[in-house]
Write a protein that holds these residues in place. Structure first.
Motif: not given
Length: 125
Positions: A109, A97, A112, A95, A99, A114-115
């Motif tokens: 993790k 991501a 952050y 994934y 920040k 959005y992924w």
């Protein structure tokens, strides 16, 4: 708002290479630090690598240091994870991501904003 789409995953033999891409959209992308995390079956999502918004500093998990290289192209809103000398233990869903804000805690993790949806990487022995 930042939208992220990963690509480049697949099946590869141990010792092989893959390059993952993460295409971002939205004004905030070029100002965001970016990270890659992976999740193996039955395990928690784990830090792989991160890069500051300028691309000037990168961070790597010990398990991938020297084998993976993270870079970014802000003009094209894309980050790249070059993975060499792959091992079966590198298998998982990867994934990317984003920040926003400062570049602290890039290995965490939970920091952050959005992924992406993830891309599967499978390394056969």
């Amino acid at each position: 708002q930042v939208q992220l789409v990963e690509s480049g995953g697949g099946l590869v033999q141990a010792g092989g290479s893959l390059r993952l891409s993460c295409a971002g959209s939205g004004r905030a992308f070029s100002g965001s630090a970016m990270g890659w995390f992976r999740q193996a079956p039955g395990k928690e999502r784990a830090f792989v690598a991160a890069i500051t918004w300028t691309g000037g500093t990168t961070y790597y998990a010990d398990s991938v240091k020297g084998r993976f290289t993270l870079s970014r192209d802000n003009a094209n809103n894309t980050v790249y994870l070059q993975m060499n000398s792959l091992k079966p233990e590198d298998t998982g869903v990867y994934y990317c991501a984003a920040k926003l804000g400062n570049t602290w805690y890039l290995r965490d993790k939970t920091k952050y904003d959005y992924w992406g949806q993830g891309t599967q990487v499978t390394v056969s022995s």
